[in-house]
Design a protein around this motif. Structure first.
Motif, PDB file in Angstrom:
ATOM      1  N   VAL A  49       0.810  -1.224   0.000  1.00  0.00           N
ATOM      2  CA  VAL A  49       0.000   0.000   0.000  1.00  0.00           C
ATOM      3  C   VAL A  49       0.846   1.277   0.000  1.00  0.00           C
ATOM      4  N   PRO A  50       1.920   1.410   0.795  1.00  0.00           N
ATOM      5  CA  PRO A  50       2.702   2.650   0.720  1.00  0.00           C
ATOM      6  C   PRO A  50       3.253   2.925  -0.681  1.00  0.00           C
ATOM      7  N   ALA A  51       3.707   1.885  -1.378  1.00  0.00           N
ATOM      8  CA  ALA A  51       4.199   2.080  -2.747  1.00  0.00           C
ATOM      9  C   ALA A  51       3.068   2.499  -3.674  1.00  0.00           C
ATOM     10  N   MET A  52       1.879   1.920  -3.472  1.00  0.00           N
ATOM     11  CA  MET A  52       0.715   2.283  -4.287  1.00  0.00           C
ATOM     12  C   MET A  52       0.347   3.753  -4.065  1.00  0.00           C
ATOM     13  N   LEU A  53       0.309   4.174  -2.817  1.00  0.00           N
ATOM     14  CA  LEU A  53      -0.029   5.561  -2.503  1.00  0.00           C
ATOM     15  C   LEU A  53       1.010   6.526  -3.063  1.00  0.00           C
ATOM     16  N   ASP A  54       2.275   6.162  -2.935  1.00  0.00           N
ATOM     17  CA  ASP A  54       3.346   6.999  -3.462  1.00  0.00           C
ATOM     18  C   ASP A  54       3.213   7.143  -4.972  1.00  0.00           C
ATOM     19  N   MET A  55       2.954   6.030  -5.665  1.00  0.00           N
ATOM     20  CA  MET A  55       2.785   6.052  -7.121  1.00  0.00           C
ATOM     21  C   MET A  55       1.589   6.922  -7.495  1.00  0.00           C
ATOM     22  N   PHE A  56       0.487   6.760  -6.775  1.00  0.00           N
ATOM     23  CA  PHE A  56      -0.715   7.543  -7.051  1.00  0.00           C
ATOM     24  C   PHE A  56      -0.453   9.038  -6.879  1.00  0.00           C
ATOM     25  N   LEU A  57       0.115   9.414  -5.748  1.00  0.00           N
ATOM     26  CA  LEU A  57       0.347  10.832  -5.476  1.00  0.00           C
ATOM     27  C   LEU A  57       1.370  11.443  -6.431  1.00  0.00           C
ATOM     28  N   SER A  58       2.401  10.685  -6.768  1.00  0.00           N
ATOM     29  CA  SER A  58       3.431  11.231  -7.654  1.00  0.00           C
ATOM     30  C   SER A  58       2.941  11.363  -9.094  1.00  0.00           C
ATOM     31  N   SER A  59       1.867  10.683  -9.451  1.00  0.00           N
ATOM     32  CA  SER A  59       1.344  10.775 -10.821  1.00  0.00           C
ATOM     33  C   SER A  59       0.158  11.734 -10.929  1.00  0.00           C
ATOM     34  N   ASP A  60      -0.251  12.344  -9.832  1.00  0.00           N
ATOM     35  CA  ASP A  60      -1.409  13.235  -9.824  1.00  0.00           C
ATOM     36  C   ASP A  60      -0.944  14.683  -9.997  1.00  0.00           C
ATOM     37  N   ALA A  61      -1.003  15.173 -11.239  1.00  0.00           N
ATOM     38  CA  ALA A  61      -0.507  16.518 -11.545  1.00  0.00           C
ATOM     39  C   ALA A  61      -1.297  17.586 -10.797  1.00  0.00           C
ATOM     40  N   GLY A  62      -2.611  17.418 -10.672  1.00  0.00           N
ATOM     41  CA  GLY A  62      -3.425  18.386  -9.949  1.00  0.00           C
ATOM     42  C   GLY A  62      -3.018  18.486  -8.496  1.00  0.00           C
ATOM     43  N   PHE A  63      -2.748  17.341  -7.883  1.00  0.00           N
ATOM     44  CA  PHE A  63      -2.300  17.337  -6.490  1.00  0.00           C
ATOM     45  C   PHE A  63      -0.953  18.047  -6.365  1.00  0.00           C
ATOM     46  N   LYS A  64      -0.036  17.774  -7.287  1.00  0.00           N
ATOM     47  CA  LYS A  64       1.285  18.400  -7.216  1.00  0.00           C
ATOM     48  C   LYS A  64       1.186  19.927  -7.309  1.00  0.00           C
ATOM     49  N   ARG A  65       0.347  20.413  -8.230  1.00  0.00           N
ATOM     50  CA  ARG A  65       0.173  21.866  -8.361  1.00  0.00           C
ATOM     51  C   ARG A  65      -0.446  22.452  -7.093  1.00  0.00           C
ATOM     52  N   ALA A  66      -1.501  21.814  -6.605  1.00  0.00           N
ATOM     53  CA  ALA A  66      -2.185  22.318  -5.409  1.00  0.00           C
ATOM     54  C   ALA A  66      -1.273  22.260  -4.192  1.00  0.00           C
ATOM     55  N   ARG A  67      -0.480  21.230  -4.087  1.00  0.00           N
ATOM     56  CA  ARG A  67       0.431  21.102  -2.943  1.00  0.00           C
ATOM     57  C   ARG A  67       1.497  22.184  -2.987  1.00  0.00           C
ATOM     58  N   LYS A  68       2.020  22.439  -4.181  1.00  0.00           N
ATOM     59  CA  LYS A  68       3.020  23.495  -4.327  1.00  0.00           C
ATOM     60  C   LYS A  68       2.428  24.843  -3.923  1.00  0.00           C
ATOM     61  N   ALA A  69       1.210  25.110  -4.361  1.00  0.00           N
ATOM     62  CA  ALA A  69       0.538  26.363  -3.996  1.00  0.00           C
ATOM     63  C   ALA A  69       0.283  26.423  -2.494  1.00  0.00           C
ATOM     64  N   LEU A  70      -0.122  25.318  -1.914  1.00  0.00           N
ATOM     65  CA  LEU A  70      -0.367  25.258  -0.476  1.00  0.00           C
ATOM     66  C   LEU A  70       0.894  25.620   0.299  1.00  0.00           C
ATOM     67  N   HIS A  71       2.025  25.036  -0.094  1.00  0.00           N
ATOM     68  CA  HIS A  71       3.281  25.311   0.606  1.00  0.00           C
ATOM     69  C   HIS A  71       3.762  26.740   0.353  1.00  0.00           C
ATOM     70  N   ALA A  72       3.482  27.263  -0.834  1.00  0.00           N
ATOM     71  CA  ALA A  72       3.857  28.648  -1.119  1.00  0.00           C
ATOM     72  C   ALA A  72       3.063  29.594  -0.232  1.00  0.00           C
ATOM     73  N   ARG A  73       1.768  29.333  -0.073  1.00  0.00           N
ATOM     74  CA  ARG A  73       0.941  30.174   0.809  1.00  0.00           C
ATOM     75  C   ARG A  73       1.409  30.060   2.260  1.00  0.00           C
ATOM     76  N   ALA A  74       1.735  28.850   2.672  1.00  0.00           N
ATOM     77  CA  ALA A  74       2.170  28.641   4.053  1.00  0.00           C
ATOM     78  C   ALA A  74       3.492  29.357   4.321  1.00  0.00           C
ATOM     79  N   SER A  75       4.386  29.358   3.345  1.00  0.00           N
ATOM     80  CA  SER A  75       5.679  30.026   3.555  1.00  0.00           C
ATOM     81  C   SER A  75       5.534  31.546   3.594  1.00  0.00           C
ATOM     82  N   LYS A  76       4.448  32.051   2.992  1.00  0.00           N
ATOM     83  CA  LYS A  76       4.193  33.498   3.027  1.00  0.00           C
ATOM     84  C   LYS A  76       3.409  33.903   4.271  1.00  0.00           C
ATOM     85  N   GLY A  77       2.993  32.899   5.044  1.00  0.00           N
ATOM     86  CA  GLY A  77       2.280  33.172   6.281  1.00  0.00           C
ATOM     87  C   GLY A  77       0.800  33.431   6.098  1.00  0.00           C
ATOM     88  N   GLU A  78       0.245  32.955   5.015  1.00  0.00           N
ATOM     89  CA  GLU A  78      -1.215  33.168   4.773  1.00  0.00           C
ATOM     90  C   GLU A  78      -2.049  32.240   5.592  1.00  0.00           C
TER      91      GLU A  78
END
Length: 78
Positions: A49-78
């Motif tokens: 299951v951990p390998a399956m979840l890792d494969m799923f998350l690493s192939s989800d482009a929408g998640f990657k974009r949203a996660r990057k935006a989430l971390h960018a907002r968090a680093s700006k203190g929003e």
């Protein structure tokens, strides 16, 4: 001294407990059986299951974009 790779991140496993419905449990058991037939190595579903979840998350482009935006907002203190 300067090395080619930086210090490795924390790789201490984090244990999560999840409950799945019977159909998913059956599918995971079947996947483990097919994995064993394919690779000649038996693995429990909970090991796969951990390998399956890792494969799923690493192939989800929408998640990657949203996660990057989430971390960018968090680093700006929003």
């Amino acid at each position: 001294m300067s090395l080619r790779i930086g210090q490795l991140p924390d790789r201490t496993p984090v244990k999560l407990t999840v409950s799945v419905d019977p159909d998913l449990a059956s599918a995971l058991t079947d996947y483990a059986a097919i994995y064993a037939e394919t690779y000649g190595a038996e693995e429990k579903p909970e090991t796969l299951v951990p390998a399956m979840l890792d494969m799923f998350l690493s192939s989800d482009a929408g998640f990657k974009r949203a996660r990057k935006a989430l971390h960018a907002r968090a680093s700006k203190g929003e």
